[in-house]
Scaffold this motif. Structure first.
Motif, short mmCIF file in Angstrom:
data_model
loop_
_atom_site.label_atom_id
_atom_site.label_comp_id
_atom_site.label_asym_id
_atom_site.label_seq_id
_atom_site.Cartn_x
_atom_site.Cartn_y
_atom_site.Cartn_z
N ASP A 65 21.49 44.39 29.01
CA ASP A 65 22.08 44.27 30.35
C ASP A 65 20.97 44.04 31.38
O ASP A 65 20.63 44.90 32.17
CB ASP A 65 22.87 45.55 30.64
N ILE A 66 20.38 42.84 31.36
CA ILE A 66 19.23 42.54 32.21
C ILE A 66 19.45 41.21 32.92
O ILE A 66 19.59 40.17 32.26
CB ILE A 66 17.92 42.43 31.38
N ALA A 67 19.52 41.26 34.24
CA ALA A 67 19.79 40.04 35.01
C ALA A 67 18.61 39.07 34.95
O ALA A 67 18.78 37.86 34.84
CB ALA A 67 20.12 40.40 36.45
N GLU A 68 17.39 39.61 35.00
CA GLU A 68 16.21 38.74 35.09
C GLU A 68 15.83 38.17 33.72
O GLU A 68 15.59 38.92 32.76
CB GLU A 68 15.04 39.53 35.67
N ALA A 69 15.78 36.86 33.64
CA ALA A 69 15.57 36.17 32.36
C ALA A 69 14.25 36.54 31.71
O ALA A 69 14.19 36.83 30.50
CB ALA A 69 15.65 34.66 32.57
N ALA A 70 13.17 36.56 32.48
CA ALA A 70 11.85 36.83 31.91
C ALA A 70 11.81 38.20 31.27
O ALA A 70 11.30 38.38 30.16
CB ALA A 70 10.78 36.72 33.01
N LEU A 71 12.37 39.17 31.98
CA LEU A 71 12.38 40.53 31.45
C LEU A 71 13.27 40.62 30.20
O LEU A 71 12.92 41.27 29.22
CB LEU A 71 12.88 41.51 32.53
N ARG A 72 14.42 39.92 30.25
CA ARG A 72 15.33 39.93 29.11
C ARG A 72 14.62 39.43 27.86
O ARG A 72 14.68 40.04 26.79
CB ARG A 72 16.57 39.08 29.41
N THR A 73 13.90 38.33 28.01
CA THR A 73 13.15 37.75 26.88
C THR A 73 12.10 38.73 26.39
O THR A 73 11.98 38.97 25.18
CB THR A 73 12.46 36.44 27.32
N ALA A 74 11.33 39.29 27.30
CA ALA A 74 10.26 40.21 26.92
C ALA A 74 10.83 41.39 26.14
O ALA A 74 10.29 41.79 25.10
CB ALA A 74 9.52 40.69 28.17
N VAL A 75 11.91 41.94 26.64
CA VAL A 75 12.52 43.11 26.00
C VAL A 75 13.03 42.74 24.61
O VAL A 75 12.85 43.49 23.64
CB VAL A 75 13.65 43.69 26.87
N ALA A 76 13.64 41.54 24.50
CA ALA A 76 14.18 41.09 23.20
C ALA A 76 13.04 40.98 22.19
O ALA A 76 13.16 41.42 21.04
CB ALA A 76 14.90 39.75 23.38
N VAL A 77 11.94 40.39 22.61
CA VAL A 77 10.79 40.20 21.71
C VAL A 77 10.26 41.56 21.25
O VAL A 77 10.02 41.77 20.06
CB VAL A 77 9.67 39.41 22.44
N ARG A 78 10.10 42.50 22.19
CA ARG A 78 9.53 43.80 21.86
C ARG A 78 10.50 44.67 21.05
O ARG A 78 10.08 45.51 20.27
CB ARG A 78 9.14 44.55 23.13
N SER A 79 11.82 44.49 21.30
CA SER A 79 12.80 45.31 20.58
C SER A 79 12.97 44.83 19.14
O SER A 79 13.43 45.61 18.29
CB SER A 79 14.17 45.25 21.26
N GLY A 80 12.60 43.60 18.88
CA GLY A 80 12.79 43.02 17.55
C GLY A 80 12.31 43.89 16.41
O GLY A 80 13.09 44.26 15.53
N PRO A 81 11.02 44.28 16.42
CA PRO A 81 10.47 45.01 15.27
C PRO A 81 11.14 46.35 15.01
O PRO A 81 11.02 46.89 13.90
CB PRO A 81 9.00 45.23 15.66
N GLY A 82 11.80 46.93 16.00
CA GLY A 82 12.41 48.23 15.74
C GLY A 82 12.81 48.91 17.02
O GLY A 82 12.57 48.38 18.11
#
Lengths: 404, 404
Positions: free
Chosen positions: A49-66
């Protein structure tokens, strides 16, 4: 300690996880935390639930591994083994100065303005409480490729400051930074290295011996989780903490177009003392210093310890007595600061102009006094103005009972 | 040329005699000359009609050995044999900048405030007209006990300024002054040595060779009669002329508590550019420079020729074309300067605030433009305000006839 809310284990864990998901100082994350708390913010971010695209991408990348909460747990256990702790704003030792970053606007001229919000948490190695260590502190920073002249001047300054019981804060780099730390230690004084990587692997390796000494008799501090690498952009993010946590910053040597201009524009914007040591005009390592002095009228040319103490000394006088509780902190106030503090509303916020009008003092005086009050932890700066800090409110409410 | 009045032989002689009777810059003498002319003032002084005790005593002592007019005659003959001339305000070559001294008030902080009025006359060796030589001029001054660093920086600055066809003005002393003169000459540029003694016996003797070179391809200039000794107090009196006649002053090296502070306070008061070269904080010869930069917010830190040209360059642009006649001088004016000039009343004087109101410009702009207009000889500063200079009035009166 409750199981959730500011200062709880869950809050602490959430702040660590958030720092892992997005680089420290991130504006959006910080605003969410302020509005909803760290735990809810983490839920939201992990839910996408993140409006800002850059942050959404960053979070997705970091959440990937676990699960970031799992990463945080591992980091906290790793820190414990290392003798490190994580400090959050609800802790008594939180250094109040960093909250000033909430007011920082660097859109005009500042290159990085996305990552200038206050830290969510700080990792620390060393026993002294953070807030206490920064109470009387000056940053001494400068070029890695320092000249013998720069190292000599740094050594003199840091030694003198340490002798006067000022904490010498720097970034642990080669050159000026290392000379500042070493000299403070040599004087039997106190020094803090603010790192752009995990406190378990201070960078650069070449200063390992120095870092061990600092961890023993000073403090190693970082916003990043243990294990974090010293990525290039992190140094600029880190620099804002050095600027905000200290009473002033001295730049000893800086090359042309170095990070010193950004550092100093922040120091000035934060209403901290900006000090610069000049040097031979024939030295490439003083070109940046002279640029600063030419560009920022707020910067003060300093050539010795007395000049630096002239700048930060007034703050020092008031803070010479450890001032923790509300009443205690108020007792030590000079008349002007007391007037400014009285002008701050008990509920809600007020702008500096309003405070000037209410206190009957000049705006400039009010701004200076606010810095002091903030360093003492009596006020906080919010986006919408100045507010009483919790401890000052407590003191107002219970003037006859010493605050806990 | 008439037998009396401004520019006449009698006026010239009287000004020389007055400079012999009282030290140059004397406030009382200058006020009398302004009110009654040089010849009548000389009569009055020789008749003992002097209200101020100190001046009365000085005049009595100097008149003792003989008639001051006789002393003046001898000096003028001696100068003629030497190839020197005496220049008075009525002469076309009079350097307009020195008239700004009429506005100087140094009661607060300035140590010497009795002898700061404009010169009555100037002795010159060298062929170039004075006013022309000072039109684009910068003073480069500093410590006699200069370090190799100071001499190096001075050499660079003076060479670059001379290359850009700026006149390098200095005091002919050992150290920084000599380096500035020498470097300007080496660049094939123009240099003026402003002396605190007679132009026939430039001090110090050790610079004799340099002085001969300057007399040949530059200018030696002094307020004092040929034969006058370089008494200690005369250097401070002399310094005011260097400050006033140039567009700005660069201090390269100065010891603590040197004359540099007085020089710079005058430069600032005269609205000229005050520039200071920093140096190693470990060098005693830069302590005074750093003092200046810390003490006077108006001083500008400069490290190279480009910085100096940044400060004085705007003046230079306008003066790049020799501008003598009123119309000619007005033609080259930028819009703001033209507006300020138009605001000056054709008769009487106006204060800077009035000029700001009339021209619709800010006070700061008006003050800067006035300096330019003054350097161009279009306005004069009087004790009671700003007035049109004779040549500007002439241009106003005869706009269709090129002024003589």
């Amino acid at each position: 300690m409750s199981s959730s809310g500011p200062g709880s284990d869950a809050d602490r864990m959430a702040r660590v996880a958030l720092t892992y998901l997005a680089e420290p100082g991130n504006r959006v994350v910080w605003q969410l935390v302020r509005a909803y708390g760290a735990e809810q913010t983490l839920e939201r971010l992990m839910g996408g639930d993140i409006a800002e695209a850059a942050l959404r991408t960053a979070v997705a990348v970091r959440s990937g591994p676990g699960d970031p909460r799992r990463v945080a747990e591992v980091a906290l256990r790793r820190a414990e083994r290392l003798g490190a702790r994580v400090v959050v704003p609800a802790d008594a030792e939180w250094p109040g100065g960093v909250e000033a970053l909430a007011m920082l606007e660097l859109d005009a001229g500042g290159r990085i303005n996305r990552d200038v919000r206050p830290p969510l948490c700080l990792w620390v190695r060393g026993s002294r409480p953070l807030g206490d260590a920064f109470e009387r502190s000056v940053a001494v920073v400068g070029a890695r490729a320092a000249t013998p002249y720069g190292q000599h001047v740094t050594t003199d300054l840091a030694y003198g400051l340490a002798e006067q019981e000022w904490t010498v804060v720097s970034g642990g780099a080669f050159g000026i930074d290392a000379a500042a730390h070493r000299s403070a230690l040599a004087a039997g004084g106190f020094t803090v290295a603010v790192l752009a990587c995990g406190v378990d692997r201070p960078y650069p390796m070449g200063n390992s011996g120095l870092f061990e000494q600092i961890a023993e008799s000073g403090l190693l501090m970082s916003e990043w989780l243990p294990g974090a690498e010293p990525l290039r952009h992190r140094f600029l993010i880190r620099n804002r903490v050095i600027a905000a946590a200290t009473a002033g910053t001295v730049v000893v040597e800086a090359a042309a177009r170095s990070g010193a201009v950004q550092t100093m524009s922040r120091v000035v914007a934060l209403n901290r003392r900006a000090m610069v040591v000049p040097g031979p005009v024939t030295s490439a390592m003083s070109v940046g210093c002279h640029e600063l002095l030419r560009r920022f009228p707020e910067t003060r040319l300093v050539t010795n310890v007395a000049h630096v103490l002239d700048e930060v000394g007034r703050i020092g006088e008031y803070l010479a007595e450890p001032a923790r509780g509300g009443d205690h902190a108020r007792d030590g106030l000079d008349e002007e600061s007391a007037l400014v503090l009285e002008a701050v509303p008990h509920h809600g916020t007020a702008g500096p102009e309003q405070l000037a009008a209410r206190s009957g003092l000049g705006l400039r005086t009010v701004l200076r006094r606010l810095s002091l009050l903030e360093l003492k932890g009596l006020i906080v700066r919010r986006e919408d103005g100045i507010a009483l800090a919790a401890l000052a409110r407590a003191a107002v409410a219970r003037t006859d009972v010493p605050p806990g």
